[in-house]
Scaffold this motif. Structure first.
Motif, PDB file in Angstrom:
ATOM      1  N   ILE A 174       0.842  -1.206   0.000  1.00 47.34           N
ATOM      2  CA  ILE A 174       0.000   0.000   0.000  1.00 47.34           C
ATOM      3  C   ILE A 174       0.874   1.251   0.000  1.00 47.34           C
ATOM      4  O   ILE A 174       0.626   2.210  -0.747  1.00 47.34           O
ATOM      5  N   LYS A 175       1.907   1.246   0.825  1.00 46.55           N
ATOM      6  CA  LYS A 175       2.822   2.389   0.884  1.00 46.55           C
ATOM      7  C   LYS A 175       3.502   2.605  -0.468  1.00 46.55           C
ATOM      8  O   LYS A 175       3.623   3.736  -0.936  1.00 46.55           O
ATOM      9  N   ALA A 176       3.946   1.513  -1.085  1.00 53.54           N
ATOM     10  CA  ALA A 176       4.632   1.628  -2.365  1.00 53.54           C
ATOM     11  C   ALA A 176       3.715   2.186  -3.451  1.00 53.54           C
ATOM     12  O   ALA A 176       4.115   3.060  -4.238  1.00 53.54           O
ATOM     13  N   ILE A 177       2.478   1.676  -3.507  1.00 58.13           N
ATOM     14  CA  ILE A 177       1.527   2.175  -4.503  1.00 58.13           C
ATOM     15  C   ILE A 177       1.255   3.654  -4.279  1.00 58.13           C
ATOM     16  O   ILE A 177       1.270   4.466  -5.225  1.00 58.13           O
ATOM     17  N   HIS A 178       1.020   4.024  -3.028  1.00 60.49           N
ATOM     18  CA  HIS A 178       0.728   5.425  -2.722  1.00 60.49           C
ATOM     19  C   HIS A 178       1.899   6.326  -3.107  1.00 60.49           C
ATOM     20  O   HIS A 178       1.698   7.394  -3.719  1.00 60.49           O
ATOM     21  N   GLU A 179       3.120   5.921  -2.789  1.00 62.78           N
ATOM     22  CA  GLU A 179       4.284   6.763  -3.068  1.00 62.78           C
ATOM     23  C   GLU A 179       4.568   6.842  -4.565  1.00 62.78           C
ATOM     24  O   GLU A 179       5.024   7.886  -5.051  1.00 62.78           O
ATOM     25  N   HIS A 180       4.288   5.764  -5.308  1.00 59.13           N
ATOM     26  CA  HIS A 180       4.471   5.824  -6.753  1.00 59.13           C
ATOM     27  C   HIS A 180       3.434   6.733  -7.406  1.00 59.13           C
ATOM     28  O   HIS A 180       3.723   7.387  -8.415  1.00 59.13           O
ATOM     29  N   ARG A 181       2.260   6.789  -6.827  1.00 53.07           N
ATOM     30  CA  ARG A 181       1.207   7.646  -7.380  1.00 53.07           C
ATOM     31  C   ARG A 181       1.355   9.099  -6.957  1.00 53.07           C
ATOM     32  O   ARG A 181       1.079  10.019  -7.736  1.00 53.07           O
ATOM     33  N   CYS A 182       1.795   9.316  -5.711  1.00 53.31           N
ATOM     34  CA  CYS A 182       1.715  10.664  -5.133  1.00 53.31           C
ATOM     35  C   CYS A 182       3.067  11.259  -4.743  1.00 53.31           C
ATOM     36  O   CYS A 182       3.120  12.431  -4.356  1.00 53.31           O
ATOM     37  N   GLY A 183       4.135  10.457  -4.785  1.00 52.46           N
ATOM     38  CA  GLY A 183       5.439  10.970  -4.390  1.00 52.46           C
ATOM     39  C   GLY A 183       5.856  10.454  -3.017  1.00 52.46           C
ATOM     40  O   GLY A 183       5.018  10.152  -2.170  1.00 52.46           O
ATOM     41  N   THR A 184       7.159  10.380  -2.805  1.00 57.48           N
ATOM     42  CA  THR A 184       7.683   9.806  -1.561  1.00 57.48           C
ATOM     43  C   THR A 184       7.607  10.760  -0.384  1.00 57.48           C
ATOM     44  O   THR A 184       7.770  10.326   0.765  1.00 57.48           O
ATOM     45  N   HIS A 185       7.398  12.036  -0.641  1.00 56.22           N
ATOM     46  CA  HIS A 185       7.343  13.007   0.454  1.00 56.22           C
ATOM     47  C   HIS A 185       5.936  13.590   0.615  1.00 56.22           C
ATOM     48  O   HIS A 185       5.763  14.725   1.049  1.00 56.22           O
ATOM     49  N   HIS A 186       4.959  12.762   0.231  1.00 54.93           N
ATOM     50  CA  HIS A 186       3.574  13.240   0.240  1.00 54.93           C
ATOM     51  C   HIS A 186       2.976  13.218   1.639  1.00 54.93           C
ATOM     52  O   HIS A 186       2.195  14.104   2.004  1.00 54.93           O
ATOM     53  N   VAL A 187       3.331  12.192   2.440  1.00 55.26           N
ATOM     54  CA  VAL A 187       2.790  12.057   3.798  1.00 55.26           C
ATOM     55  C   VAL A 187       3.911  11.639   4.746  1.00 55.26           C
ATOM     56  O   VAL A 187       4.981  11.194   4.322  1.00 55.26           O
ATOM     57  N   ASN A 188       3.666  11.752   6.034  1.00 52.14           N
ATOM     58  CA  ASN A 188       4.537  11.193   7.071  1.00 52.14           C
ATOM     59  C   ASN A 188       3.929   9.882   7.546  1.00 52.14           C
ATOM     60  O   ASN A 188       2.741   9.831   7.887  1.00 52.14           O
ATOM     61  N   TRP A 189       4.738   8.829   7.583  1.00 52.94           N
ATOM     62  CA  TRP A 189       4.266   7.535   8.068  1.00 52.94           C
ATOM     63  C   TRP A 189       4.580   7.413   9.551  1.00 52.94           C
ATOM     64  O   TRP A 189       5.712   7.641   9.977  1.00 52.94           O
ATOM     65  N   VAL A 190       3.571   7.060  10.339  1.00 50.67           N
ATOM     66  CA  VAL A 190       3.715   6.981  11.796  1.00 50.67           C
ATOM     67  C   VAL A 190       3.480   5.539  12.240  1.00 50.67           C
ATOM     68  O   VAL A 190       2.331   5.111  12.421  1.00 50.67           O
ATOM     69  N   PRO A 191       4.551   4.735  12.395  1.00 55.25           N
ATOM     70  CA  PRO A 191       4.360   3.352  12.839  1.00 55.25           C
ATOM     71  C   PRO A 191       3.953   3.272  14.303  1.00 55.25           C
ATOM     72  O   PRO A 191       4.471   4.009  15.146  1.00 55.25           O
ATOM     73  N   ILE A 192       3.020   2.395  14.602  1.00 54.40           N
ATOM     74  CA  ILE A 192       2.590   2.156  15.985  1.00 54.40           C
ATOM     75  C   ILE A 192       2.965   0.725  16.337  1.00 54.40           C
ATOM     76  O   ILE A 192       2.386  -0.230  15.817  1.00 54.40           O
ATOM     77  N   ASP A 193       3.944   0.583  17.196  1.00 53.01           N
ATOM     78  CA  ASP A 193       4.439  -0.743  17.528  1.00 53.01           C
ATOM     79  C   ASP A 193       5.133  -0.698  18.888  1.00 53.01           C
ATOM     80  O   ASP A 193       5.901   0.226  19.161  1.00 53.01           O
ATOM     81  N   GLY A 194       4.857  -1.669  19.731  1.00 54.14           N
ATOM     82  CA  GLY A 194       5.521  -1.770  21.016  1.00 54.14           C
ATOM     83  C   GLY A 194       5.152  -0.696  22.019  1.00 54.14           C
ATOM     84  O   GLY A 194       5.915  -0.435  22.952  1.00 54.14           O
ATOM     85  N   LEU A 195       3.989  -0.074  21.868  1.00 55.93           N
ATOM     86  CA  LEU A 195       3.557   1.000  22.755  1.00 55.93           C
ATOM     87  C   LEU A 195       2.449   0.506  23.684  1.00 55.93           C
ATOM     88  O   LEU A 195       1.663  -0.371  23.318  1.00 55.93           O
ATOM     89  N   ASP A 196       2.373   1.086  24.883  1.00 55.01           N
ATOM     90  CA  ASP A 196       1.233   0.793  25.740  1.00 55.01           C
ATOM     91  C   ASP A 196       0.043   1.630  25.277  1.00 55.01           C
ATOM     92  O   ASP A 196       0.129   2.377  24.304  1.00 55.01           O
ATOM     93  N   ALA A 197      -1.091   1.485  25.956  1.00 58.35           N
ATOM     94  CA  ALA A 197      -2.314   2.161  25.513  1.00 58.35           C
ATOM     95  C   ALA A 197      -2.140   3.669  25.431  1.00 58.35           C
ATOM     96  O   ALA A 197      -2.604   4.313  24.475  1.00 58.35           O
ATOM     97  N   HIS A 198      -1.451   4.261  26.420  1.00 54.34           N
ATOM     98  CA  HIS A 198      -1.252   5.707  26.406  1.00 54.34           C
ATOM     99  C   HIS A 198      -0.361   6.121  25.241  1.00 54.34           C
ATOM    100  O   HIS A 198      -0.596   7.153  24.597  1.00 54.34           O
ATOM    101  N   GLY A 199       0.662   5.313  24.947  1.00 58.04           N
ATOM    102  CA  GLY A 199       1.530   5.611  23.819  1.00 58.04           C
ATOM    103  C   GLY A 199       0.811   5.511  22.493  1.00 58.04           C
ATOM    104  O   GLY A 199       1.010   6.334  21.590  1.00 58.04           O
TER     105      GLY A 199
END
Length: 328
Positions: A174-199
């Motif tokens: 999905i990221k690759a398709i989006h970046e090929h269509r819209c450019g690599t600097h179109h959005v900021n990707w925010v991964p959510i991993d290893g965080l507690d509920a508040h994080g």
């Protein structure tokens, strides 16, 4: 009637295990006799929680025919103590995909004196169609004191939150398709991993869009938490998500075949068929445009998201659990 709820052996609390713990706590705090039953001494168990339901060790479990024994789907063998004691046995189906997993050879749901509970309307429908048995619905709840929207979202680029562990290969497509269509600097990707509920909540409050890539699902909590934090979700429903997911787009590329229950909110996200990375990428681009153009339909979608999240509050969960146990 005493209620015993099986606690699967896990190293850390998953979403499904958290729901089991919440159910036990709700019953315990209402004055009913309710217990969690730990399968292994080394597994995770709730600690440090105020007025939590007590935990019984597996070896100390002594069920009677007047007790209720609740076991999540996928743990068929754990039903054995309840079956031997002629207790009221329930399989709580939190993910339809595991309803028929771990079935011993020669055993099926028709031959077991077990009733069902379902985590959502689509899961209840799945149980009914496959086993011919009814499954009352007990939906999960999210903590609205943790998951709430900020006063304002960050300016600048659109931030897209996602969970890398949820079908990682599809996320990358999905990221690759989006970046090929819209450019690599179109959005900021925010991964959510290893965080507690508040994080997780803080990360979602920093995001504008949540890319939902989990499936199969029973009643997925991450998109609900994202709505609560003011995000517009885009992505897969996992089948069970259609309990609350409704299309923002007037002419979506995908429409679920199952009848959807009536809900008091309108479109709250852009939802695609599971694994359809092209539709997900196109919908992601549409969602980004809504934020960039400050489209009038965006505010309506975000408001619908808040209304949806409110319907899945801890208070709503508590009411549903107590009402069902009163009926039992």
């Amino acid at each position: 009637m005493r209620t015993y709820i099986f606690l699967p052996p896990v190293s850390k609390p998953t979403g499904g295990v958290t729901v089991l713990r919440q159910m036990a706590d709700i019953l315990h705090q209402s004055g009913r006799e309710a217990f969690l039953v730990a399968r292994e001494k080394g597994g995770w168990r709730p600690e440090g929680l105020a007025d939590a339901a007590p935990v019984v060790e597996w070896a100390d479990l002594k069920l009677t025919e007047s007790d209720a024994w609740v076991v999540p789907e996928g743990w068929v063998n754990a039903l054995a103590p309840g079956l031997y004691a002629n207790a009221h046995c329930f399989s709580y189906v939190q993910n339809w995909a595991y309803l028929f997993s771990s079935m011993p050879e020669g055993v099926d749901w028709h031959s077991l004196p077990v009733e069902f509970l379902a985590v959502s309307d689509p899961v209840s429908r799945f149980v009914k169609e496959t086993t011919c048995k009814d499954a009352p619905i007990l939906r999960p709840g999210i903590d609205r004191t943790i998951f709430f929207a900020p006063d304002a979202k960050p300016g600048g680029r659109v931030n897209v939150a996602f969970m890398p562990r949820k079908n990682k290969a599809l996320v990358e497509q999905i990221k690759a398709i989006h970046e090929h269509r819209c450019g690599t600097h179109h959005v900021n990707w925010v991964p959510i991993d290893g965080l507690d509920a508040h994080g997780v909540a803080e990360a979602l409050r920093s995001a504008h869009i949540f890319l939902a890539t989990g499936f199969p699902e029973g009643c997925p909590l991450p998109p609900l938490e994202a709505m609560a934090c003011g995000c517009l979700p885009v992505g897969f429903a996992g089948f069970g998500g259609w309990d609350y997911m409704r299309q923002v787009q007037a002419a979506p590329r995908y429409v679920p075949w199952i009848p959807l229950r009536k809900v008091p909110w309108k479109g709250n996200g852009m939802w695609c068929a599971d694994s359809d990375v092209l539709d997900a990428a196109l919908s992601l681009g549409d969602a980004v445009d809504l934020f960039k153009n400050r489209d009038s339909s965006l505010m309506a979608a975000l408001a619908a998201g808040q209304k949806t999240a409110n319907a899945y509050s801890l208070d709503a969960q508590r009411t549903a659990v107590l009402e069902l146990w009163d009926q039992l």
